[in-house]
Design a protein around this motif. Sequence first.
Motif, mmCIF file in Angstrom:
data_model
loop_
_atom_site.group_PDB
_atom_site.id
_atom_site.type_symbol
_atom_site.label_atom_id
_atom_site.label_comp_id
_atom_site.label_asym_id
_atom_site.label_seq_id
_atom_site.Cartn_x
_atom_site.Cartn_y
_atom_site.Cartn_z
ATOM 1 N N SER A 154 0.917 -1.116 -0.084
ATOM 2 C CA SER A 154 -0.053 -0.096 -0.104
ATOM 3 C C SER A 154 0.931 1.326 -0.182
ATOM 4 O O SER A 154 0.607 2.125 -0.719
ATOM 5 C CB SER A 154 -0.938 -0.044 1.040
ATOM 6 O OG SER A 154 -1.625 -1.150 1.350
ATOM 7 N N VAL B 187 -5.457 2.572 3.831
ATOM 8 C CA VAL B 187 -5.115 1.781 2.610
ATOM 9 C C VAL B 187 -4.153 0.709 3.404
ATOM 10 O O VAL B 187 -3.000 0.784 3.783
ATOM 11 C CB VAL B 187 -4.323 2.452 1.753
ATOM 12 C CG1 VAL B 187 -4.156 1.636 0.290
ATOM 13 C CG2 VAL B 187 -5.294 3.764 1.297
ATOM 14 N N SER C 252 -12.302 -11.701 -0.281
ATOM 15 C CA SER C 252 -11.052 -11.042 -0.637
ATOM 16 C C SER C 252 -10.268 -11.951 -1.851
ATOM 17 O O SER C 252 -10.372 -13.325 -1.759
ATOM 18 C CB SER C 252 -10.036 -10.587 0.186
ATOM 19 O OG SER C 252 -10.775 -9.737 1.148
ATOM 20 N N VAL D 3 -9.109 -4.975 -5.576
ATOM 21 C CA VAL D 3 -8.860 -4.279 -4.493
ATOM 22 C C VAL D 3 -9.920 -4.852 -3.557
ATOM 23 O O VAL D 3 -11.145 -4.801 -3.760
ATOM 24 C CB VAL D 3 -9.230 -2.485 -4.882
ATOM 25 C CG1 VAL D 3 -10.301 -2.439 -5.590
ATOM 26 C CG2 VAL D 3 -9.071 -1.881 -3.798
ATOM 27 N N CYS E 194 -15.948 2.049 -8.430
ATOM 28 C CA CYS E 194 -15.096 0.580 -8.682
ATOM 29 C C CYS E 194 -16.161 0.131 -9.822
ATOM 30 O O CYS E 194 -15.835 -0.041 -10.802
ATOM 31 C CB CYS E 194 -15.245 -0.464 -7.839
ATOM 32 S SG CYS E 194 -13.914 -0.163 -6.648
ATOM 33 N N TYR F 42 -13.330 -5.450 -7.822
ATOM 34 C CA TYR F 42 -13.129 -5.378 -6.278
ATOM 35 C C TYR F 42 -13.964 -6.228 -5.505
ATOM 36 O O TYR F 42 -14.733 -7.074 -6.349
ATOM 37 C CB TYR F 42 -13.823 -3.685 -6.121
ATOM 38 C CG TYR F 42 -15.377 -3.698 -6.180
ATOM 39 C CD1 TYR F 42 -15.877 -3.675 -7.569
ATOM 40 C CD2 TYR F 42 -16.188 -4.133 -4.944
ATOM 41 C CE1 TYR F 42 -17.191 -3.932 -7.435
ATOM 42 C CE2 TYR F 42 -17.560 -4.236 -5.146
ATOM 43 C CZ TYR F 42 -18.299 -4.210 -6.553
ATOM 44 O OH TYR F 42 -19.712 -4.200 -6.661
ATOM 45 N N ILE G 73 -9.370 0.077 2.314
ATOM 46 C CA ILE G 73 -9.254 -0.362 1.016
ATOM 47 C C ILE G 73 -7.985 -1.162 1.066
ATOM 48 O O ILE G 73 -6.964 -0.485 1.680
ATOM 49 C CB ILE G 73 -9.698 0.389 -0.225
ATOM 50 C CG1 ILE G 73 -8.639 1.672 0.093
ATOM 51 C CG2 ILE G 73 -11.070 0.688 0.011
ATOM 52 C CD1 ILE G 73 -8.832 2.505 -1.232
ATOM 53 N N GLY G 74 -7.731 -1.843 0.095
ATOM 54 C CA GLY G 74 -6.246 -2.251 -0.241
ATOM 55 C C GLY G 74 -6.095 -3.552 -1.077
ATOM 56 O O GLY G 74 -7.047 -4.294 -1.405
ATOM 57 N N PRO G 75 -4.803 -3.860 -1.366
ATOM 58 C CA PRO G 75 -4.429 -4.967 -2.051
ATOM 59 C C PRO G 75 -4.681 -6.301 -0.944
ATOM 60 O O PRO G 75 -4.488 -6.498 -0.033
ATOM 61 C CB PRO G 75 -3.241 -5.085 -2.507
ATOM 62 C CG PRO G 75 -2.431 -3.876 -1.456
ATOM 63 C CD PRO G 75 -3.576 -2.833 -1.158
ATOM 64 N N SER H 256 -3.739 -6.479 -8.114
ATOM 65 C CA SER H 256 -4.455 -6.060 -7.038
ATOM 66 C C SER H 256 -3.925 -4.804 -6.602
ATOM 67 O O SER H 256 -4.781 -3.961 -5.846
ATOM 68 C CB SER H 256 -4.138 -7.120 -5.791
ATOM 69 O OG SER H 256 -4.880 -7.078 -4.615
ATOM 70 N N THR I 68 -6.114 -1.179 -6.515
ATOM 71 C CA THR I 68 -6.351 -0.294 -5.605
ATOM 72 C C THR I 68 -5.797 1.328 -5.820
ATOM 73 O O THR I 68 -6.798 2.098 -5.645
ATOM 74 C CB THR I 68 -5.180 -0.679 -4.443
ATOM 75 O OG1 THR I 68 -5.483 -1.953 -4.193
ATOM 76 C CG2 THR I 68 -5.373 0.188 -3.130
#
Length: 344
Positions: free
Chosen positions: A190, A240, A251, A256, A279, A286, A313-315, A330, A334
């Motif tokens: 991130s 993030v 996930s 993302v 998104c 996502y 949010i994040g990878p 990913s 993001t």
Amino acid sequence: MENTCMIKKYLNEVLSIPSPTGYTKEILEYLKKEIGSMNVDYKVGNKGMLIATIEGEDNNKATTLSAHIDTLGAIVKEVKGNGRLSVSQLGGYMMNTVEGENCLIHTREGKKYEGTLQTIKPSVHIHANDARELPRECKNYEIVIDEEVFTKDDVQKLGIEVGDIVSFDTRTRITESNFVKSRYLDDKASVSALLTVMRNIKENNIKLKNTVNFYFSNYEEVGHGSSSFIPNNTTEFIAVDMGCPGDGQNSTEYDVCICAKDSNGPYDYELTNTLIEVCKKNSIGYKVDIYPSYGSDAAAALKAGMDAKFALIGPGVFASHGYERTHIKSIDQTIKLIINHIQK
Ligand SMILES: [Zn+2]
């Protein structure tokens, strides 16, 4: 530079700088240099965090994006009579994930020594069954220093003492197929994403709706990352940080991840909706998910009294707090979500 190349460049640079929580000075210097080279204003807090700011059309409102520069690690607990070191953990991880790992001991005088974290019964030829059955608890591990030391005195003569920081080899590998394998993708994936976003804004002259603050926090792994120094104009705070792909989880390592709820409860309903809409509108991959055992910098900010909408949010990072893996996609998704959300 194309985004994929930029992400890889940042990953390699950021992951190569040891930054166990409580020892982030070196990576802070890197950020100052990198962000300075983008001509972005920043300030550094007393605690060692950095906030970079790019002004938008409306400076009364700001989106504050956070990523943490601190990672897991260890600290020397005892210099043992046998010339080895016992350690105490920095952050929460399973000891077996660093078993047999190379490490650096950072002395307070600035010297670095190499070593390996081993169990106290490291050889099957000597300890047979004991070696296999030894509980993988911190007290059963020690660092074997790569110096000719046999006593406590020998070690102390090197300048190694209780309280010295230990960082583990990240074993960073980016495969031909664009998988990223490394320790501490949490949260350096991130950090790399935010730096790429900043470069994109500056190089492509992207106009922002509101002012955007990039908050690089340095004590997230121990719970008080962004608990101070949050700019007053912050109306929304987006942490993030890694998503959690795995059994029973929604996930993935390719999208993302948007967190609807973690250990501290639900994230802001409206802001989470807005991010999902961004998104959908921009064909960004996502996944919305729930993390059963997770706390983020958003919670640290809220508990310290922040009044803002908040999201996470994040990878997606597989095997988090172990030898982690994600895919460039990913991180890229993001970045796309962030840019589409903040641009005018
Ligand atoms: Zn994290």
